[in-house]
Design a protein around this motif. Sequence first.
Motif, PDB file in Angstrom:
ATOM      1  N   GLN A   1       0.775  -1.226   0.131  1.00 50.47           N
ATOM      2  CA  GLN A   1       0.137   0.042   0.068  1.00 50.47           C
ATOM      3  C   GLN A   1       0.655   1.218  -0.152  1.00 50.47           C
ATOM      4  OE1 GLN A   1      -3.496   0.378  -0.206  1.00 50.47           O
ATOM      5  NE2 GLN A   1      -3.245  -1.690  -0.650  1.00 50.47           N
ATOM      6  N   ASP A   2       2.178   1.103   0.558  1.00 52.13           N
ATOM      7  CA  ASP A   2       2.844   2.336   0.428  1.00 52.13           C
ATOM      8  C   ASP A   2       3.671   2.427  -0.851  1.00 52.13           C
ATOM      9  OD1 ASP A   2       4.534   0.134   0.867  1.00 52.13           O
ATOM     10  OD2 ASP A   2       5.642   1.079   2.841  1.00 52.13           O
ATOM     11  N   PHE A   3       3.302   1.922  -2.040  1.00 52.21           N
ATOM     12  CA  PHE A   3       4.354   1.652  -3.083  1.00 52.21           C
ATOM     13  C   PHE A   3       4.049   3.373  -3.896  1.00 52.21           C
ATOM     14  CE2 PHE A   3       4.319   1.363  -7.734  1.00 52.21           C
ATOM     15  CZ  PHE A   3       5.535   1.163  -7.991  1.00 52.21           C
ATOM     16  N   LEU A   4       3.063   3.687  -3.715  1.00 55.85           N
ATOM     17  CA  LEU A   4       2.739   5.059  -4.603  1.00 55.85           C
ATOM     18  C   LEU A   4       3.682   6.139  -3.824  1.00 55.85           C
ATOM     19  CD1 LEU A   4      -0.649   4.624  -5.805  1.00 55.85           C
ATOM     20  CD2 LEU A   4       1.189   4.493  -7.173  1.00 55.85           C
ATOM     21  N   ARG A   5       3.537   5.996  -2.388  1.00 52.26           N
ATOM     22  CA  ARG A   5       4.223   6.996  -1.710  1.00 52.26           C
ATOM     23  C   ARG A   5       5.894   7.092  -2.092  1.00 52.26           C
ATOM     24  NH1 ARG A   5       4.495  10.462   2.886  1.00 52.26           N
ATOM     25  NH2 ARG A   5       6.389  10.255   3.802  1.00 52.26           N
ATOM     26  N   ASN A   6       6.516   5.827  -1.851  1.00 52.04           N
ATOM     27  CA  ASN A   6       7.815   5.786  -2.221  1.00 52.04           C
ATOM     28  C   ASN A   6       8.047   6.035  -3.763  1.00 52.04           C
ATOM     29  OD1 ASN A   6       8.153   4.576   0.183  1.00 52.04           O
ATOM     30  ND2 ASN A   6       7.847   2.503  -0.451  1.00 52.04           N
ATOM     31  N   LEU A   7       7.128   5.692  -4.528  1.00 50.96           N
ATOM     32  CA  LEU A   7       7.179   6.007  -6.083  1.00 50.96           C
ATOM     33  C   LEU A   7       7.395   7.705  -6.323  1.00 50.96           C
ATOM     34  CD1 LEU A   7       7.474   5.528  -9.149  1.00 50.96           C
ATOM     35  CD2 LEU A   7       4.952   5.379  -9.054  1.00 50.96           C
ATOM     36  N   SER A   8       6.501   8.320  -5.359  1.00 50.19           N
ATOM     37  CA  SER A   8       6.530   9.739  -5.532  1.00 50.19           C
ATOM     38  C   SER A   8       7.777  10.612  -5.067  1.00 50.19           C
ATOM     39  CB  SER A   8       5.236  10.339  -4.639  1.00 50.19           C
ATOM     40  OG  SER A   8       5.422  10.177  -3.346  1.00 50.19           O
ATOM     41  N   ILE A   9       8.266   9.738  -3.883  1.00 49.19           N
ATOM     42  CA  ILE A   9       9.559  10.436  -3.363  1.00 49.19           C
ATOM     43  C   ILE A   9      10.603  10.219  -4.486  1.00 49.19           C
ATOM     44  CG2 ILE A   9      11.376  10.069  -1.576  1.00 49.19           C
ATOM     45  CD1 ILE A   9       8.857   9.261   0.434  1.00 49.19           C
TER      46      ILE A   9
ATOM     47  N   VAL B   1       1.679   5.754   6.814  1.00 50.10           N
ATOM     48  CA  VAL B   1       3.156   5.566   6.713  1.00 50.10           C
ATOM     49  C   VAL B   1       3.583   5.512   8.118  1.00 50.10           C
ATOM     50  CG1 VAL B   1       3.565   7.382   4.902  1.00 50.10           C
ATOM     51  CG2 VAL B   1       3.054   8.253   7.143  1.00 50.10           C
ATOM     52  N   PRO B   2       4.931   5.082   8.319  1.00 53.50           N
ATOM     53  CA  PRO B   2       5.558   4.668   9.540  1.00 53.50           C
ATOM     54  C   PRO B   2       5.441   5.939  10.527  1.00 53.50           C
ATOM     55  CG  PRO B   2       6.877   3.455   8.170  1.00 53.50           C
ATOM     56  CD  PRO B   2       5.880   4.508   7.416  1.00 53.50           C
ATOM     57  N   VAL B   3       5.011   6.218  11.616  1.00 49.28           N
ATOM     58  CA  VAL B   3       5.135   7.569  12.492  1.00 49.28           C
ATOM     59  C   VAL B   3       5.353   7.160  13.802  1.00 49.28           C
ATOM     60  CG1 VAL B   3       3.818   9.705  13.010  1.00 49.28           C
ATOM     61  CG2 VAL B   3       3.622   8.935  10.625  1.00 49.28           C
ATOM     62  N   SER B   4       6.172   8.088  14.552  1.00 49.05           N
ATOM     63  CA  SER B   4       6.293   8.055  15.840  1.00 49.05           C
ATOM     64  C   SER B   4       5.219   8.722  16.513  1.00 49.05           C
ATOM     65  CB  SER B   4       7.830   8.353  16.205  1.00 49.05           C
ATOM     66  OG  SER B   4       7.875   8.238  17.802  1.00 49.05           O
ATOM     67  N   TYR B   5       4.560   8.342  17.440  1.00 48.57           N
ATOM     68  CA  TYR B   5       3.395   8.896  18.212  1.00 48.57           C
ATOM     69  C   TYR B   5       3.605   8.927  19.659  1.00 48.57           C
ATOM     70  CZ  TYR B   5       0.517   8.070  14.227  1.00 48.57           C
ATOM     71  OH  TYR B   5       0.144   7.927  12.932  1.00 48.57           O
ATOM     72  N   ARG B   6       3.062   9.871  20.307  1.00 45.45           N
ATOM     73  CA  ARG B   6       3.295  10.083  21.911  1.00 45.45           C
ATOM     74  C   ARG B   6       1.711   9.949  22.637  1.00 45.45           C
ATOM     75  NH1 ARG B   6       7.151  15.165  22.643  1.00 45.45           N
ATOM     76  NH2 ARG B   6       5.614  15.962  21.238  1.00 45.45           N
ATOM     77  N   PHE B   7       1.805   9.535  23.765  1.00 45.57           N
ATOM     78  CA  PHE B   7       0.561   9.543  24.711  1.00 45.57           C
ATOM     79  C   PHE B   7       0.550  10.838  25.036  1.00 45.57           C
ATOM     80  CE2 PHE B   7       1.644   4.965  26.105  1.00 45.57           C
ATOM     81  CZ  PHE B   7       0.594   4.407  24.963  1.00 45.57           C
ATOM     82  N   PRO B   8      -0.847  11.448  25.389  1.00 43.14           N
ATOM     83  CA  PRO B   8      -0.976  12.751  25.871  1.00 43.14           C
ATOM     84  C   PRO B   8      -1.093  12.736  27.485  1.00 43.14           C
ATOM     85  CG  PRO B   8      -3.140  11.590  25.174  1.00 43.14           C
ATOM     86  CD  PRO B   8      -1.925  10.895  24.667  1.00 43.14           C
ATOM     87  N   ARG B   9      -1.102  13.637  28.208  1.00 45.61           N
ATOM     88  CA  ARG B   9      -1.006  13.463  29.691  1.00 45.61           C
ATOM     89  C   ARG B   9      -2.143  12.797  30.032  1.00 45.61           C
ATOM     90  NH1 ARG B   9       1.182  19.514  31.476  1.00 45.61           N
ATOM     91  NH2 ARG B   9       3.288  19.505  30.434  1.00 45.61           N
ATOM     92  N   GLU B  10      -3.215  13.014  29.628  1.00 44.41           N
ATOM     93  CA  GLU B  10      -4.607  12.264  30.189  1.00 44.41           C
ATOM     94  C   GLU B  10      -5.122  11.818  29.011  1.00 44.41           C
ATOM     95  OE1 GLU B  10      -6.684  14.836  32.521  1.00 44.41           O
ATOM     96  OE2 GLU B  10      -5.213  15.297  34.130  1.00 44.41           O
TER      97      GLU B  10
END
Length: 549
Positions: A73-81, A444-453
């Motif tokens: 599914q990420d083929f087109l993104r890689n192609l565009s880059i 896309v692979p992304v790093s996420y963070r928990f909110p405080r609450e």
Amino acid sequence: MDGRFLILLPIAFGAGIVTAVSPCVFPVLPILFAGGAAGGRRRPYAIIAGLVTSFATFTLIATWLLRQLHLPQDFLRNLSIGLLFLVAASLIFPSVGVWIERPLARLSRRSPDSDLGGGFLLGASLGLVFVPCGGPIIGAISANAARVHLGWQTIAITVAYALGAALPMLAIAALGQRATRRIRANAQVLRTGLGIVLALAALALVFNADTKLQTWFPDYTHALQGVERSSVARDELAKLQHRGPSRFKAQPAVDKLTDYGPAPDFAGISEWINSKPLTLQRLRGKVVLVDFWTYSCINCLRTLPHLEAWDKRYRKAGLVIVGVHTPEFAFEHVPSNVREATRKLGIRYPVAIDDGYHTWDAYQNDSWPAEYLIDKRGDVREIKKGEGQYGKTEETIRTLLGEPATAQLASVKDRTPQHLTTPESYLGWERLDRYVGSPLSANVPVSYRFPREIPLNDLAYSGVWKVERQRIVALHDARLRLHFLAQNVYLVLSGHGRLQVIVGGRPVKTIPVKGLSRLYTLLHYKRLAEGALELRFTPGIAAYAFTFG
């Protein structure tokens, strides 16, 4: 042409404009600015033409095309880059630019130095890498595209949306061109500098810096989406998704039951389990219960004991139950998975695999589970969506079969939750709700963070995830937190690995995930409980949806 549908076109155009001034567009701004500056007077228009063409085309057919070609599914993104790096090279190295421009310029009957070809290629690359912010318009387009419902209306609102998004982008590209006109410098030195800017922007996309940039800014455009969230827009979007007024019109009948008119026949069934192919014509004279279900849905699974009991009790009296399996998630499209789940669940009545949603659409159904009870003449006499009220349905079955009032009932305990619980919660971007935390980026692979609450019923991600349309895929240090209210907590999982379950900071258990993609029981309490659930995933596990009981 439906005049009311025309209302959607300006709404879609406006939604595109809102998207183009939202944080979603920030990662492509330097590319637009540099691309517009690095060419002739017509280059900004060529860029936008390429962007509109590729965005509209691949938004509509990308899912289908990638499935047909068996590509990730990420083929087109890689192609565009890759294309962005190619355009950058064309600016830094003139010979590369001539090589790119020559065939495209020939198509436009212009000289190679017109720079239209490279502009169109750059725009086409942006159309593939540009991920718009979510909203009802783009949501409806994506849903129809996934189901390959590409009528002229879907195409029309897609083009309107793309043109709306392109308008502010054209202004940025034109601004870049106007700004560089004032710079009195060697033309090739300028092109080289702009090429380096494009290369750096493409490199940032490789390392997902675009996502980090988006997270720095709040979602200040939500209020601007009010028009596309209006009741008028939603009604028309429902029609666009083939969810118009119900075909079933309630009429009173002599047996004191409701008559909703003739039932649609089974359509587009790709495979039958536990039976030869059936039609309602062949079943005339029988009472038929059509049950729309999917094997990973906890609500459907809680309905199954009642269906199985009715099948056992009333089959000889003339009841035929047909489970129409219409998949909700990608793994449920695999017939072998449905066959295995049917066998493990002990289902003995016929199951029809409705892989293409044809029977679902014929009934204009919109939920799992849903039961349609059909009499011996072929008319729908009861429609029930969701769980519960099994006693009423059994009474209707007995009436239609002509069973005596003293006949034995198929007694099964109703396990439908009678208390308020956390609502069903999907985890993929298409139907994600009650999410808090870092802004999402699709596919896309992304790093996420928990909110405080995390408020009650809400959830959040931490670590590196890939949030896809229907699921989230754990990559590195992937964790999920949920503030739940329930007696039982279930989660649909696939892949191979381990899932650690933590409640209130204390480890509860570790669940091995393997084999058939299915529903796992995470927590079970004797009574209703509220708690802070944290899940820790090993890489490669995919999660689809929570359900609660």
